[in-house]
Design an enzyme around this catalytic site. Structure first.
Site, PDB file in Angstrom:
ATOM      1  N   ARG A  91      -7.661  -4.711 -22.338  1.00  8.68           N
ATOM      2  CA  ARG A  91      -8.937  -5.549 -21.377  1.00  8.68           C
ATOM      3  C   ARG A  91     -10.695  -5.548 -21.578  1.00  8.68           C
ATOM      4  O   ARG A  91     -11.213  -4.786 -21.568  1.00  8.68           O
ATOM      5  CB  ARG A  91      -8.958  -4.911 -20.034  1.00  8.68           C
ATOM      6  N   GLU A  96      -1.535 -17.483 -17.086  1.00  2.60           N
ATOM      7  CA  GLU A  96      -1.953 -17.128 -15.858  1.00  2.60           C
ATOM      8  C   GLU A  96      -1.924 -18.094 -14.237  1.00  2.60           C
ATOM      9  O   GLU A  96      -2.432 -17.768 -13.202  1.00  2.60           O
ATOM     10  CB  GLU A  96      -3.352 -16.031 -16.084  1.00  2.60           C
ATOM     11  N   ASN A  99       0.068 -11.044 -12.594  1.00  6.84           N
ATOM     12  CA  ASN A  99      -1.088 -10.796 -10.992  1.00  6.84           C
ATOM     13  C   ASN A  99      -1.960 -12.066 -10.904  1.00  6.84           C
ATOM     14  O   ASN A  99      -1.967 -12.461  -9.985  1.00  6.84           O
ATOM     15  CB  ASN A  99      -2.473  -9.752 -12.013  1.00  6.84           C
ATOM     16  N   ASP A 100      -2.682 -12.932 -12.185  1.00  8.83           N
ATOM     17  CA  ASP A 100      -3.036 -14.389 -12.060  1.00  8.83           C
ATOM     18  C   ASP A 100      -1.958 -15.383 -11.727  1.00  8.83           C
ATOM     19  O   ASP A 100      -2.369 -15.775 -10.971  1.00  8.83           O
ATOM     20  CB  ASP A 100      -4.415 -14.667 -13.078  1.00  8.83           C
ATOM     21  N   HIS A 115       0.874  -1.327   0.069  1.00 10.98           N
ATOM     22  CA  HIS A 115      -0.015   0.441  -0.048  1.00 10.98           C
ATOM     23  C   HIS A 115       0.732   0.603  -0.008  1.00 10.98           C
ATOM     24  O   HIS A 115       0.452   2.421  -0.658  1.00 10.98           O
ATOM     25  CB  HIS A 115      -1.478   0.273   1.371  1.00 10.98           C
ATOM     26  N   CYS A 149       1.777  -8.751 -19.275  1.00  7.20           N
ATOM     27  CA  CYS A 149       0.945  -7.417 -19.506  1.00  7.20           C
ATOM     28  C   CYS A 149       0.910  -7.436 -18.113  1.00  7.20           C
ATOM     29  O   CYS A 149       0.311  -6.620 -17.469  1.00  7.20           O
ATOM     30  CB  CYS A 149      -0.465  -7.715 -20.275  1.00  7.20           C
ATOM     31  N   ARG A 206      -6.623 -12.966  -5.125  1.00  9.59           N
ATOM     32  CA  ARG A 206      -5.084 -11.228  -5.584  1.00  9.59           C
ATOM     33  C   ARG A 206      -6.323 -10.871  -4.680  1.00  9.59           C
ATOM     34  O   ARG A 206      -5.546  -9.961  -4.435  1.00  9.59           O
ATOM     35  CB  ARG A 206      -5.308 -11.171  -6.813  1.00  9.59           C
ATOM     36  N   ARG A 233      -8.002  -8.821 -25.731  1.00 12.03           N
ATOM     37  CA  ARG A 233      -7.939 -10.067 -24.798  1.00 12.03           C
ATOM     38  C   ARG A 233      -9.358 -10.242 -24.824  1.00 12.03           C
ATOM     39  O   ARG A 233      -9.919  -9.146 -24.919  1.00 12.03           O
ATOM     40  CB  ARG A 233      -7.562  -9.407 -22.947  1.00 12.03           C
TER      41      ARG A 233
HETATM   42  C1  PEP Z   1      -2.716 -10.452 -14.547  1.00 15.60           C
HETATM   43  O1  PEP Z   1      -3.171 -10.979 -14.464  1.00 15.60           O
HETATM   44  O2  PEP Z   1      -1.842 -10.175 -14.975  1.00 15.60           O
HETATM   45  C2  PEP Z   1      -3.572 -10.024 -16.145  1.00 15.60           C
HETATM   46  C3  PEP Z   1      -2.613  -8.648 -16.813  1.00 15.60           C
HETATM   47  O3  PEP Z   1      -5.096  -9.733 -16.449  1.00 15.60           O
HETATM   48  P1  PEP Z   1      -6.137  -9.196 -15.561  1.00 15.60           P
HETATM   49  O4  PEP Z   1      -5.206  -8.203 -14.200  1.00 15.60           O
HETATM   50  O5  PEP Z   1      -7.046  -8.512 -16.136  1.00 15.60           O
HETATM   51  O6  PEP Z   1      -7.158 -10.245 -14.482  1.00 15.60           O
HETATM   52 MG    MG Z   2      -5.575 -11.837 -15.463  1.00 16.14          MG
END
Ligand code: PEP
Ligand code: MG
Length: 556
Positions: A288, A415, A438-439, A186, A486, A449, A325
């Site tokens: 997105r 992912e 991220n995923d 944060h 990404c 997440r 995507r």
């Molecule tokens: C990810 O998961 O890293 C990604 C780019 O997709 P989103 O954050 O939209 O799930």
């Molecule tokens: Mg994702």
């Protein structure tokens, strides 16, 4: 204390100012006994602390004026309450130390207030604040919460929680230094949002003396304690030079020895395109499309509406590439009309490509809309699917694209760990990979997440995540295909260098990060990036990986 300390720079720039600590919650003072002969001195110590806190509150009220003044004056009156003072003195006379007597007397007063009806019960928080101030003063520790300061300062804390920072006056905070936290903590996010320099994960940060002058270099992660006038001038000049080198950092992304790494932008729709162009994005690496489906209509947008929106984005990059995507619904991006509402574990259920395969008409319409949008444009259209788990998924997606008559380069997002581990088999069906870190972090560490309690697993520097990125990039190289990133990881300039060293072929991020990544990449050779990647993967924790890469890239 050493004069130069090193943590992790997470928000660029230089801040020079006095340290103000974020006070931690006041601990319950120990129940020490005061010898009889010490009682008068202890009572005097308590009276002085009460008076000092009352005066301080009144002074701050005078400065603040208005409603705040009334609140602060009411608090000052609590510290001056004769009955409370008498109770504190009685408790000291029975052998309590001043801190303990204040703590207990306030607790008794608090119980009275809490039971005295709604209005007075509402004053309990104010009373607690007054008690904390007095106890902190007696213990000689910083006041709890956001520092009281009318002068700009550098905020130092163990870590910052959203609740701590809600009360921060952004005009007074020159920069942040925290002992814990990482680039996605944060503190780091807030510092970047405020545009102030920040260094996190600085060992010994909380031991920096209150009021001491420090210089924070948010780019290198260095902290200079009591910097000389020359050092201050040097840092300020270097920071100005960095700002102008950033401004001058244009053109395609590449390492200093010319290894090209296209820098692309993540967008949610046409509204994000101007910022991407302004930052010099070489194309779009992640469009997105789910935002288009969130128009509140409760159904998928028409083919015409979709085609018009896609075309606006495609037209903005006539010579670049645009990676679209297909709809990623479910889990953190639920869509009422497509997402099953009764799943015990939505992140592990029907989401991403799984949603589209369960609703083939939605996928077909989107693919046809993309084909219409790209018709007649010179753009290099690429279309990828989210949450591809294996070759069967990749084949189902590629078949659907062919059936819809879409002529585009097809890709799969990596992912899910299974996709990274079997990337070569997925690449038998599609032309490129794009790492959604991220995923990928969520599924690698079994850590939702969206759940703050497990947020440390979202740190993209985790060596296990680096291994999966390396495996994907290596598979793509072996197949002669591309593998971009990404996820948020791409926006960390140091990690961007490491991922380049791991073999990723493009980086896509929010437009605001492009300049930083471009400038940092241009400062290092490919060989340095490879060495940094090797050093990071040889560690066991995200913090160690970050430090190891930093050491290699800063040439120490
Ligand atoms: C990810 O998961 O890293 C990604 C780019 O997709 P989103 O954050 O939209 O799930
Ligand atoms: Mg994702």
């Amino acid at each position: 204390m050493r004069t130069t300390l090193r943590g992790v720079g997470v928000s660029h720039g230089v801040a020079i100012g006095e340290v103000r600590h974020m006070g931690t919650a006041v601990l319950e003072p120990p129940a020490e006994q005061t010898p009889a002969e010490e009682v008068p001195r202890e009572q005097e110590r308590a009276r002085q602390a009460l008076e000092a806190v009352a005066n301080d509150l009144i002074a701050r009220g005078n400065l603040a004026g208005g409603e705040a003044q009334a609140v602060l004056e009411a608090q000052a009156m609590m510290a001056q309450d004769p009955e409370l003072i008498a109770d504190i003195e009685r408790r000291i006379a029975t052998g309590n130390a001043a801190e303990r007597a204040v703590h207990d007397a306030f607790a008794a007063f608090r119980a009275l207030l809490a039971n005295a009806g709604e209005y007075l019960a509402g004053r309990v928080a104010d009373l607690d604040d007054v008690r904390n101030r007095i106890v902190a003063r007696l213990l000689g520790v910083p006041m709890p919460g956001v520092p009281d300061s009318d002068e700009p300062y550098v905020l130092v804390a163990r870590d910052l929680a959203p609740a701590d920072t809600a009360l921060l006056d952004p005009t007074l905070v020159l920069g942040f230094v925290t002992e814990e936290g990482g680039p996605t903590s944060h503190s780091a996010i807030l510092a970047r949002a405020l545009g102030v320099p920040a260094v996190v994960a600085l060992p010994g940060a909380t031991e920096l003396a209150e009021g001491i002058l420090i210089a924070v270099d948010g780019s290198t992660g260095e902290i200079f304690v009591q910097p000389s006038a020359e050092k201050q001038a040097e840092l300020t000049a270097a920071s100005a030079a960095r700002a102008s080198s950033l401004a001058a950092s244009t053109g395609p992304g590449a390492t200093s020895d010319g290894h090209k790494v296209p820098l692309l932008a993540n967008v949610g729709g046409p509204a994000d395109v101007p910022a991407a162009l302004e930052a010099g994005a070489e194309g779009i690496g992640l469009f997105r499309t789910e935002f288009l489906f969130l128009d509140g209509s409760g159904r998928a947008p028409s083919e015409e509406k979709q085609a018009a929106t896609y075309r606006q984005v495609l037209e903005a990059f006539p010579d670049g590439r645009v990676v679209v995507r297909v709809l990623d619904a479910g889990a953190d991006k639920p869509l009422d009309f497509l997402t099953p509402g009764d799943e015990p574990n939505p992140a592990l259920g029907v989401r991403g490509l799984r949603t589209l395969l369960a609703h083939p008409e939605v996928l077909r319409r989107q693919l046809r809309a993309l084909a219409t949008a790209a018709a007649g444009l010179p753009v290099y259209l690429e279309v990828m699917a989210p949450m591809v788990a294996d070759r069967t998924d990749a084949k189902a997606f590629a078949d659907a694209c062919r059936e819809a008559g879409l002529r585009a380069k097809l890709g799969a997002m990596v992912e899910v760990p299974s996709a990274a581990l079997r990337a070569r088999s997925i690449l038998q069906e599609v032309e490129f990979l794009s790492l959604g870190t991220n995923d990928l972090a969520q599924y690698t560490f079994a850590a939702d997440r969206q759940v703050g309690a497990v947020s440390r697993f979202q740190d993209p520097w985790q060596p296990a995540l680096l291994d999966l990125i390396a495996a994907s990039a290596e598979a793509a190289r072996a197949e002669g295909k591309s593998c971009g990133v990404c996820g948020e990881a791409a926006s960390d300039p140091l990690l961007a260098c490491v991922m380049t060293g791991l073999g990723v072929t493009s980086l896509s991020m929010g437009a605001a990060s492009i300049r930083y990544v471009r400038a940092t990449l241009a400062e290092h050779t490919l060989a340095q990036c490879e060495r940094a990647a090797g050093a990071a993967r040889a560690t066991d924790t995200a913090d160690e990986a970050r430090r190891a890469a930093h050491t290699v890239l800063s040439g120490e």
